[in-house]
Design a protein around this motif. Structure first.
Motif, short mmCIF file in Angstrom:
data_model
loop_
_atom_site.label_atom_id
_atom_site.label_comp_id
_atom_site.label_asym_id
_atom_site.label_seq_id
_atom_site.Cartn_x
_atom_site.Cartn_y
_atom_site.Cartn_z
N TYR A 45 0.89 -1.02 0.06
CA TYR A 45 0.01 0.03 0.15
C TYR A 45 0.83 1.24 0.16
O TYR A 45 0.63 2.16 -0.60
N GLN A 121 1.90 -9.69 11.51
CA GLN A 121 0.74 -10.44 11.27
C GLN A 121 0.29 -11.30 12.70
O GLN A 121 -1.00 -11.50 12.96
N TYR A 127 -4.83 -9.33 18.35
CA TYR A 127 -5.78 -8.50 18.95
C TYR A 127 -7.11 -8.57 18.22
O TYR A 127 -8.21 -8.36 18.80
N GLY A 149 -0.84 -14.74 5.44
CA GLY A 149 0.12 -14.48 6.76
C GLY A 149 -1.15 -14.40 7.94
O GLY A 149 -0.71 -15.21 8.87
N VAL A 150 -1.78 -13.44 7.86
CA VAL A 150 -2.81 -13.25 9.27
C VAL A 150 -3.79 -14.37 9.19
O VAL A 150 -4.01 -14.80 10.33
N GLY A 170 -8.51 -19.11 -1.73
CA GLY A 170 -8.46 -18.65 -3.38
C GLY A 170 -8.16 -19.84 -4.08
O GLY A 170 -8.40 -20.14 -5.35
N LYS A 174 -4.79 -23.76 -0.92
CA LYS A 174 -4.74 -23.05 0.20
C LYS A 174 -5.78 -23.68 0.94
O LYS A 174 -5.56 -23.55 2.30
N TYR A 189 -13.50 -19.47 -2.42
CA TYR A 189 -14.48 -18.41 -2.76
C TYR A 189 -14.26 -17.72 -4.28
O TYR A 189 -14.71 -17.07 -4.93
N TYR A 235 -10.39 -5.21 8.39
CA TYR A 235 -8.86 -5.00 8.73
C TYR A 235 -8.20 -4.85 7.55
O TYR A 235 -6.91 -4.76 7.74
N SER A 238 -6.92 -5.96 0.54
CA SER A 238 -5.89 -6.67 -0.25
C SER A 238 -6.46 -6.72 -1.65
O SER A 238 -5.94 -6.47 -2.94
N PRO A 261 -10.22 -1.63 12.32
CA PRO A 261 -8.95 -1.32 13.56
C PRO A 261 -7.64 -1.32 12.68
O PRO A 261 -7.40 -1.98 11.45
N LEU A 263 -3.33 -1.97 13.80
CA LEU A 263 -2.47 -2.73 14.75
C LEU A 263 -2.07 -1.56 15.81
O LEU A 263 -1.90 -1.84 17.03
N ARG A 312 -1.70 -13.18 -5.16
CA ARG A 312 -2.42 -14.19 -4.38
C ARG A 312 -1.57 -15.38 -4.67
O ARG A 312 -2.06 -16.40 -4.67
P1 NDP Z 1 -1.96 -12.09 3.06
O1 NDP Z 1 -1.09 -13.13 3.05
O2 NDP Z 1 -3.31 -12.49 3.58
O3 NDP Z 1 -2.14 -11.84 1.20
C1 NDP Z 1 -3.12 -11.39 0.74
C2 NDP Z 1 -4.21 -12.35 0.46
O4 NDP Z 1 -5.51 -11.86 0.16
C3 NDP Z 1 -3.97 -13.31 -0.75
O5 NDP Z 1 -3.09 -14.10 -0.49
C4 NDP Z 1 -5.32 -13.69 -1.35
O6 NDP Z 1 -5.74 -15.02 -0.68
C5 NDP Z 1 -6.40 -12.55 -0.61
N1 NDP Z 1 -6.86 -11.82 -1.82
C6 NDP Z 1 -8.13 -11.80 -2.20
N2 NDP Z 1 -8.39 -10.87 -3.24
C7 NDP Z 1 -7.10 -10.29 -3.56
C8 NDP Z 1 -6.68 -9.57 -4.24
N3 NDP Z 1 -7.50 -8.99 -5.39
N4 NDP Z 1 -5.30 -9.09 -4.59
C9 NDP Z 1 -4.45 -9.65 -3.69
N5 NDP Z 1 -4.84 -10.65 -2.48
C10 NDP Z 1 -6.38 -10.86 -2.79
O7 NDP Z 1 -1.41 -10.88 3.30
P2 NDP Z 1 -1.02 -10.10 4.85
O8 NDP Z 1 -1.24 -11.47 5.63
O9 NDP Z 1 0.11 -9.51 4.74
O10 NDP Z 1 -2.23 -9.20 5.02
C11 NDP Z 1 -3.79 -9.70 5.10
C12 NDP Z 1 -4.42 -8.46 5.24
O11 NDP Z 1 -4.50 -7.92 6.37
C13 NDP Z 1 -4.25 -7.15 4.22
O12 NDP Z 1 -5.22 -6.58 3.65
C14 NDP Z 1 -3.58 -6.31 5.17
O13 NDP Z 1 -3.48 -4.87 4.80
C15 NDP Z 1 -4.24 -6.64 6.39
N6 NDP Z 1 -3.51 -6.18 7.64
C16 NDP Z 1 -4.31 -5.41 8.57
C17 NDP Z 1 -3.71 -5.09 9.77
C18 NDP Z 1 -4.45 -4.22 10.72
O14 NDP Z 1 -3.99 -3.99 11.87
N7 NDP Z 1 -5.42 -3.73 10.13
C19 NDP Z 1 -2.23 -5.46 10.02
C20 NDP Z 1 -1.83 -6.58 9.29
C21 NDP Z 1 -2.29 -6.89 7.85
P3 NDP Z 1 -6.95 -16.00 -1.49
O15 NDP Z 1 -6.02 -16.18 -2.75
O16 NDP Z 1 -6.94 -17.05 -0.61
O17 NDP Z 1 -7.89 -15.12 -1.70
#
Ligand code: NDP
Length: 325
Positions: A45, A121, A127, A149-150, A170, A174, A189, A235, A238, A261, A263, A312
């Motif tokens: 981002y 993560q 939290y 990751g999360v 996805g 997975k 999904y 939260y 993506s 929320p 972190l 992804r």
């Molecule tokens: P992930 O390892 O979860 O990677 C993102 C996953 O999102 C992808 O692997 C994919 O999984 C899914 N996804 C669905 N649609 C899309 C798309 N169009 N483009 C990309 N990915 C997509 O990342 P993180 O664990 O690093 O982070 C997960 C989310 O948590 C992020 O959105 C991040 O911003 C957020 N976050 C928020 C925090 C907070 O405090 N608010 C702190 C840390 C992270 P699949 O193929 O299974 O759909």
């Protein structure tokens, strides 16, 4: 010193391998040699400009390594100690700075990759499951991107609190990981409608809480999944940010609660950070919490790591390994 920086915002190709001076820690800061840096969606981002930074900017908030210098007035850390943080100012580098209030000491039993994998993560999952919506036995939670990751950490934490979990993912590969992490049901999904899967899993009642990190693409479907007075925990973004919506929508969907929320507000004091990381490290040491490092890239290949995460193509944690030169 090698560091990955951006000079303008945009795609992964804008990540530059720069040679910059080793930074000097100021008051309340320390410097550490990065043994492993965590790649997080927030880094993408910042790179894309969704979360603006002053440019040029060094990327990477999460890392683990060994202290090489402490700033004026820092008493509680010394050179040579193993540390980790989710608040580094440029962890995609050979060395980086961090405010000591946001640094933890890493126990000998936890290696640098695991520490770097679990800070940002792991704290987030901690939290979300324990505070944003304090899950308890009998609750049912929807967790999107369950193999991420999360996602993998959140499933495990939800299950250890006694909740039932339906996860979305996805792909079939997975789905295997989400099930191994403890999900009671998994919906691919990209192949089936997740609101229908949730209805079937909950006997039509809906879930108590939905943890939605996907954002734009899942927003309206997730609203359909909640029981009356359930909580929508948005939260992440993506797939892109959730578009603006009217509060009336929450009434129409059954007096829902909606929270967005981050972190930083859940590790506001050093004591809160220490409490959460202490618990994470304890669970890892006892084997209760499994941390999956799904991909490791050399620091110079940070752009490739971003492409994989945004495409992804990753599961669990993505790590960068710095090598000088
Ligand atoms: P992930 O390892 O979860 O990677 C993102 C996953 O999102 C992808 O692997 C994919 O999984 C899914 N996804 C669905 N649609 C899309 C798309 N169009 N483009 C990309 N990915 C997509 O990342 P993180 O664990 O690093 O982070 C997960 C989310 O948590 C992020 O959105 C991040 O911003 C957020 N976050 C928020 C925090 C907070 O405090 N608010 C702190 C840390 C992270 P699949 O193929 O299974 O759909």
């Amino acid at each position: 010193m090698l560091a990955i920086r951006i000079h303008e915002t945009g795609g992964p190709e804008l990540l530059r391998v720069d040679d910059i001076p080793v930074p000097e820690p100021g008051p309340g800061e320390l410097r550490f040699r990065v043994e492993a840096a965590g790649v997080n969606f927030i880094d993408t981002y910042q790179r894309s400009g969704l979360y603006p930074l002053a440019l040029p900017a060094a990327l990477g908030q999460e890392g683990a390594g060994v202290v090489t210098a402490v700033g004026p007035g820092v008493m509680n850390f010394s050179v040579g100690e193993r540390v980790a943080t989710a608040k580094a100012s440029g962890a995609y580098a050979v060395e980086t700075l961090a405010p000591v209030a946001q640094v933890v000491k890493v126990p000998a039993a936890i290696d640098a990759r695991t520490a770097a994998a679990v800070l940002l993560q792991g704290l987030t999952a901690h939290y979300l499951a324990g505070d944003t919506f304090p899950l308890k036995a009998g609750d049912t939670a929807l967790i999107h991107a369950g193999a991420g990751g999360v996602g993998l950490l959140l499933i495990q934490m939800a299950r250890r609190r006694g909740a039932r979990v339906i996860a979305t993912v996805g792909s079939e590969a997975k789905a295997v990981l989400a099930r191994e992490a403890g999900a009671d049901a998994v919906c691919v999904y990209t192949q089936e409608e997740f609101p229908a899967a949730v209805r079937s899993f909950t006997g039509g009642c809906g879930v108590d809480v939905a943890y939605d990190s996907v954002g734009r693409d899942t927003f309206s479907g997730t609203l359909e999944c909640l029981r009356p007075r359930g909580m929508f925990v948005s939260y992440g973004n993506s797939s892109g940010p959730v578009p603006p919506f009217a509060p009336l929508l929450l009434m129409q969907r059954g007096s829902l609660f909606f929270t967005r929320p981050t972190l930083a507000n859940y590790v506001e004091s050093p004591a809160e950070l220490q409490r959460r990381t202490g618990e994470l490290f304890r669970w890892i040491k006892s084997g209760e919490l499994k941390v999956r490092v799904g991909a490791v890239f050399p620091l110079r290949a940070a752009a490739e790591a971003h492409r994989a995460l945004e495409g992804r193509a990753t599961t669990g944690k993505v790590i960068l390994l710095p090598v000088d030169g």
